[in-house]
Design a protein around this motif. Structure first.
Motif, short mmCIF file in Angstrom:
data_model
loop_
_atom_site.label_atom_id
_atom_site.label_comp_id
_atom_site.label_asym_id
_atom_site.label_seq_id
_atom_site.Cartn_x
_atom_site.Cartn_y
_atom_site.Cartn_z
N ILE A 28 0.84 -1.20 0.00
CA ILE A 28 0.00 0.00 0.00
C ILE A 28 0.87 1.25 0.00
O ILE A 28 0.59 2.23 -0.70
CB ILE A 28 -0.96 0.00 1.21
CG1 ILE A 28 -1.99 -1.13 1.04
CG2 ILE A 28 -1.65 1.33 1.37
CD1 ILE A 28 -2.89 -1.35 2.23
N SER A 29 1.96 1.24 0.77
CA SER A 29 2.88 2.38 0.79
C SER A 29 3.51 2.61 -0.57
O SER A 29 3.66 3.75 -1.02
CB SER A 29 3.99 2.16 1.82
OG SER A 29 3.48 2.06 3.11
N LEU A 30 3.88 1.52 -1.22
CA LEU A 30 4.49 1.64 -2.56
C LEU A 30 3.49 2.21 -3.57
O LEU A 30 3.84 3.09 -4.37
CB LEU A 30 5.01 0.29 -3.04
CG LEU A 30 6.22 -0.25 -2.28
CD1 LEU A 30 6.54 -1.66 -2.75
CD2 LEU A 30 7.41 0.66 -2.45
N VAL A 31 2.28 1.74 -3.54
CA VAL A 31 1.24 2.24 -4.45
C VAL A 31 0.96 3.72 -4.16
O VAL A 31 0.87 4.53 -5.08
CB VAL A 31 -0.05 1.40 -4.36
CG1 VAL A 31 -1.19 2.04 -5.12
CG2 VAL A 31 0.21 -0.01 -4.89
N ALA A 32 0.86 4.07 -2.89
CA ALA A 32 0.62 5.48 -2.51
C ALA A 32 1.76 6.36 -2.98
O ALA A 32 1.53 7.45 -3.52
CB ALA A 32 0.44 5.60 -1.00
N GLY A 33 2.99 5.91 -2.82
CA GLY A 33 4.15 6.67 -3.29
C GLY A 33 4.16 6.84 -4.79
O GLY A 33 4.47 7.91 -5.32
#
Length: 186
Positions: free
Chosen positions: A4-9
């Motif tokens: 989720i952090s990677l997608v948000a970034g």
């Protein structure tokens, strides 16, 4: 980092590029570059490569890079009163003319008007220096600018000490890394 952090970034990177603003895009790339230097791992290299590729692809496909080339010509012109180089030069003059106390909060536009060249006619006064460092110096003087820079230097220095402490917990080191990266991006 979680998925989720990677997608948000990645979405934040795309949004920054599509905003056609240089600042957020440069901040994201600079922060990722610093992360790459500080945390040398395959995962970080992959994140960096994907982010840079995203910036390039989105920038080319959307036409942002083509428009940016034209904007840069205007931004770096000393003949265009809305260009950053022109605004920064005049803002520095405001700060230089009022080095100790600045022109005071809320008086930047008046101070800017006072330093505008008389020829060619029609230059428009700005309400902001479009550079936080110049804005602090112009509004409140160089002593406030030095104080502002000292605060940021302290945050980065203390965060660096915590990050480079190999005996510290992983949690504290990651928190310190986040402070370094956040300070860089901000």
């Amino acid at each position: 980092l979680s998925f989720i952090s990677l997608v948000a970034g990645l979405l934040a990177t795309i949004a920054a590029v599509l905003s056609a603003e240089r600042g957020p895009t440069v901040a994201i790339v600079a922060t990722l570059l610093l992360l790459l230097v500080l945390v040398r791992s395959k995962r970080v290299v992959t994140i960096f490569a994907v982010s840079v590729a995203t910036v390039v692809v989105v920038g080319l496909v959307s036409g942002v890079f083509a428009r940016a080339g034209e904007l840069w010509k205007k931004e770096l012109s000393m003949l265009h009163d809305q260009g950053r180089l022109f605004i920064w030069t005049q803002s520095y003059k405001v700060a230089k003319d009022n080095p100790i106390f600045g022109v005071g909060p809320g008086n930047f536009e008046d101070g800017y008007q006072a330093v505008l060249p008389s020829e060619p006619a029609g230059f428009v006064a700005q309400g902001h220096a479009h550079n936080d460092f110049l804005m602090y110096a112009a509004q409140s003087g160089f002593p406030e600018l030095i104080l502002y820079l000292s605060i940021w230097a302290s945050v980065i220095w203390l965060s660096w000490r915590a990050y480079s402490n190999k005996g510290g917990s992983d949690y504290r080191r990651r928190l310190a890394l986040g402070a370094i990266l956040g300070s860089t991006c901000f």
